[in-house]
Write a protein that holds these residues in place. Structure first.
Motif, mmCIF file in Angstrom:
data_model
loop_
_atom_site.group_PDB
_atom_site.id
_atom_site.type_symbol
_atom_site.label_atom_id
_atom_site.label_comp_id
_atom_site.label_asym_id
_atom_site.label_seq_id
_atom_site.Cartn_x
_atom_site.Cartn_y
_atom_site.Cartn_z
ATOM 1 N N ILE A 134 0.827 -1.204 0.000
ATOM 2 C CA ILE A 134 0.000 0.000 0.000
ATOM 3 C C ILE A 134 0.865 1.259 0.000
ATOM 4 O O ILE A 134 1.991 1.269 0.505
ATOM 5 N N ARG A 135 0.307 2.334 -0.579
ATOM 6 C CA ARG A 135 1.024 3.605 -0.665
ATOM 7 C C ARG A 135 0.409 4.715 0.175
ATOM 8 O O ARG A 135 1.022 5.778 0.341
ATOM 9 N N THR A 136 -0.798 4.508 0.656
ATOM 10 C CA THR A 136 -1.393 5.493 1.553
ATOM 11 C C THR A 136 -0.493 5.667 2.770
ATOM 12 O O THR A 136 -0.046 4.682 3.363
ATOM 13 N N THR A 137 -0.218 6.910 3.126
ATOM 14 C CA THR A 137 0.710 7.178 4.223
ATOM 15 C C THR A 137 0.011 7.945 5.346
ATOM 16 O O THR A 137 -0.915 8.728 5.113
ATOM 17 N N ALA A 138 0.487 7.705 6.548
ATOM 18 C CA ALA A 138 0.087 8.471 7.723
ATOM 19 C C ALA A 138 1.369 8.980 8.357
ATOM 20 O O ALA A 138 2.101 8.227 9.003
ATOM 21 N N ARG A 139 1.658 10.255 8.127
ATOM 22 C CA ARG A 139 2.913 10.835 8.628
ATOM 23 C C ARG A 139 2.677 11.429 10.011
ATOM 24 O O ARG A 139 1.785 12.264 10.201
ATOM 25 N N GLU A 140 3.466 10.959 10.974
ATOM 26 C CA GLU A 140 3.327 11.459 12.335
ATOM 27 C C GLU A 140 3.875 12.872 12.433
ATOM 28 O O GLU A 140 4.990 13.156 11.976
ATOM 29 N N ILE A 171 4.631 6.762 8.938
ATOM 30 C CA ILE A 171 5.965 7.378 8.941
ATOM 31 C C ILE A 171 6.137 8.111 10.268
ATOM 32 O O ILE A 171 5.552 9.175 10.491
ATOM 33 N N PRO A 172 6.911 7.547 11.189
ATOM 34 C CA PRO A 172 7.091 8.190 12.492
ATOM 35 C C PRO A 172 7.739 9.566 12.355
ATOM 36 O O PRO A 172 8.459 9.846 11.387
ATOM 37 N N ALA A 173 7.478 10.439 13.316
ATOM 38 C CA ALA A 173 8.031 11.792 13.299
ATOM 39 C C ALA A 173 9.557 11.722 13.232
ATOM 40 O O ALA A 173 10.194 10.936 13.931
ATOM 41 N N GLY A 174 10.141 12.530 12.342
ATOM 42 C CA GLY A 174 11.588 12.582 12.194
ATOM 43 C C GLY A 174 12.140 11.605 11.188
ATOM 44 O O GLY A 174 13.322 11.661 10.843
ATOM 45 N N ASN A 175 11.300 10.679 10.669
ATOM 46 C CA ASN A 175 11.745 9.717 9.666
ATOM 47 C C ASN A 175 11.344 10.194 8.272
ATOM 48 O O ASN A 175 10.320 10.830 8.081
ATOM 49 N N ALA A 176 12.141 9.829 7.287
ATOM 50 C CA ALA A 176 11.829 10.234 5.911
ATOM 51 C C ALA A 176 10.878 9.264 5.241
ATOM 52 O O ALA A 176 10.188 9.610 4.288
ATOM 53 N N SER A 177 10.849 8.026 5.699
ATOM 54 C CA SER A 177 10.009 7.023 5.051
ATOM 55 C C SER A 177 9.587 5.970 6.067
ATOM 56 O O SER A 177 10.021 5.967 7.209
ATOM 57 N N GLY A 228 -5.363 1.010 18.794
ATOM 58 C CA GLY A 228 -4.515 0.390 19.803
ATOM 59 C C GLY A 228 -3.426 1.286 20.339
ATOM 60 O O GLY A 228 -2.793 0.941 21.337
ATOM 61 N N GLY A 229 -3.174 2.414 19.661
ATOM 62 C CA GLY A 229 -2.205 3.387 20.149
ATOM 63 C C GLY A 229 -0.755 3.048 19.897
ATOM 64 O O GLY A 229 0.141 3.754 20.367
ATOM 65 N N VAL A 230 -0.480 1.982 19.128
ATOM 66 C CA VAL A 230 0.903 1.566 18.865
ATOM 67 C C VAL A 230 1.114 1.460 17.360
ATOM 68 O O VAL A 230 0.358 0.759 16.665
ATOM 69 N N ILE A 231 2.141 2.135 16.842
ATOM 70 C CA ILE A 231 2.451 2.101 15.416
ATOM 71 C C ILE A 231 2.888 0.693 14.996
ATOM 72 O O ILE A 231 3.561 -0.021 15.736
ATOM 73 N N GLY A 232 2.504 0.303 13.779
ATOM 74 C CA GLY A 232 3.025 -0.921 13.183
ATOM 75 C C GLY A 232 2.254 -2.184 13.484
ATOM 76 O O GLY A 232 2.703 -3.283 13.133
ATOM 77 N N LYS A 233 1.066 -2.071 14.083
ATOM 78 C CA LYS A 233 0.286 -3.256 14.443
ATOM 79 C C LYS A 233 -0.833 -3.561 13.440
ATOM 80 O O LYS A 233 -1.579 -4.520 13.607
#
Length: 392
Positions: A134-140, A171-177, A228-233
């Protein structure tokens, strides 16, 4: 699924509702464009939108066996009905299992009483069943909120749902991808700015079930929207419940096939040719025998998938087997029904024509049957595969 499921109170209630308020109106509804909101309101009164929701949040918390039995009955009555419920119940099930306490308190009561219908937004134009692409992004953002951007396609109930679960590459805050492990699910309310329905898809059947293309244009989501409040699940949350959707889809295909067989049986007993009902002719009997045998086998496989899921917690291989066999049996049985009815099977005056148009959808949705066969093969090759199949 135990034998007694068919006689459980909630299933009996659904049968009565279908017989009195749905089946007599199906032809009229199908011929018109008006959305059958009154039927959905009655389904809400019966508690069907809250089937997977705990009682403390207003649901009825049915077992998987009851849920699949109801989906079969609904499809036998009018095959559009399971489509109004399956993705909605997937949303409710995910939030029940993985939502934070605040997410459960906020959303589950609305999902349970049907005032907030749910849709699950997974598929993208360039990534069908391959959810890892998937390409949809959620940038923190720096404050912990998220900016959601991307497109989704083939979203069932995409127009009328008030609540969407959106799968996005986070995409966690401070990360480019983002990496593959950072795929998450987000809660999105329909009226959120930047959320747009770009197109309703015209289909060969199921015209009263809206299927939508959606766009997210820099949609701002609070940090509380992350399931769930946790990224990547996101993928693990999905995989734990998606086989329930597949078993339910298989059960729905059984329901549609039941309706087709019932139509063929009744017609064959009423239609006369060469001085006798056509059911007396061997050629027709062969069609009926094939339909009955394949339908019974499909239902048995669905019930075995339910048994394994309830016993083991996961039933990937068996759920896929049930989905493949039941949905393709549905195609075969609706085709046979058309042949029993002859020319009348091809005209809209008789329901066999609609059944034949509807059956292919079950093969394509909830993961195409090609994907299911990959899952089956992997399961068979696993160390415990033959044991799960009862072959050793």
């Amino acid at each position: 699924m135990s034998h007694d499921v068919d006689e459980m109170e909630v299933v009996v209630g659904v049968k009565r509702f279908l017989q009195s308020e749905v089946i007599p109106r199906v032809a009229e509804i199908e011929a018109g464009d008006e959305f059958p909101q009154d039927i959905l309101d009655k389904m809400a009164e019966l508690g069907l939108f809250g089937m997977p929701v705990p009682e403390e949040f207003g649901g009825i918390n049915l077992s998987l066996a009851e849920y699949v039995a109801i989906m079969e009955e609904l499809a036998a009555g009018w095959s559009s009905l399971p489509s109004f419920l399956n993705s909605h119940c997937t949303v409710a099930r995910i939030l029940t299992l993985f939502g934070t306490d605040a997410q459960k308190s906020n959303y589950l009561p609305r999902l349970a009483d049907g005032s907030g219908r749910g849709a699950i937004s997974l598929t993208e134009p360039g990534a069908g069943s391959d959810l890892k692409s998937i390409r949809t992004t959620a940038r923190e953002n720096a404050d912990g909120s998220y900016t959601l951007s991307g497109d989704k396609v083939f979203i069932t109930n995409g127009m009328r749902a008030g609540l969407h679960l959106v799968l996005a590459r986070t995409i966690p805050a401070g990360n480019a991808s983002s990496t593959e492990s950072n795929i998450s699910l987000f809660i999105l309310e329909r009226d959120t700015p930047g959320f747009e329905l770009t197109r309703l898809i015209d289909k060969m059947a199921f015209h009263h079930v809206d299927t939508a293309e959606l766009r997210f244009e820099n949609v701002q989501l609070p940090k509380e929207s992350l399931v769930g409040g946790v990224i990547g699940k996101g993928l693990s949350q999905l995989l734990s419940v998606i086989e329930v959707g597949r078993i339910a889809m298989a059960g729905s295909a059984v329901g549609l096939a039941r309706a087709a067989l019932d139509t063929a049986l009744r017609y064959s007993q009423e239609r006369q040719a060469f001085g006798v009902p056509i059911c007396k002719h061997q050629a027709i009997q062969i069609h009926l025998a094939n339909m009955g045998t394949e339908l019974t086998a499909a239902r048995c496989l669905v019930r075995e998938a339910v048994r394994q899921k309830e016993k083991l917690g996961r039933a990937d291989m068996m759920a896929s087997m049930a989905k493949v066999f039941a949905t393709e049996a549905g195609i075969n049985i609706t085709r046979e029904a058309m042949r029993v009815l002859g020319g009348y099977g091809y005209v809209a005056e008789f329901p066999a024509e609609r059944f034949y148009r509807e059956a292919p959808l079950y093969m394509l949705t909830e993961g195409s049957n090609e994907i299911q066969r990959n899952i089956i093969a992997r399961g068979m090759l696993a160390s415990d595969g033959p044991t799960l199949l009862g072959l050793v």
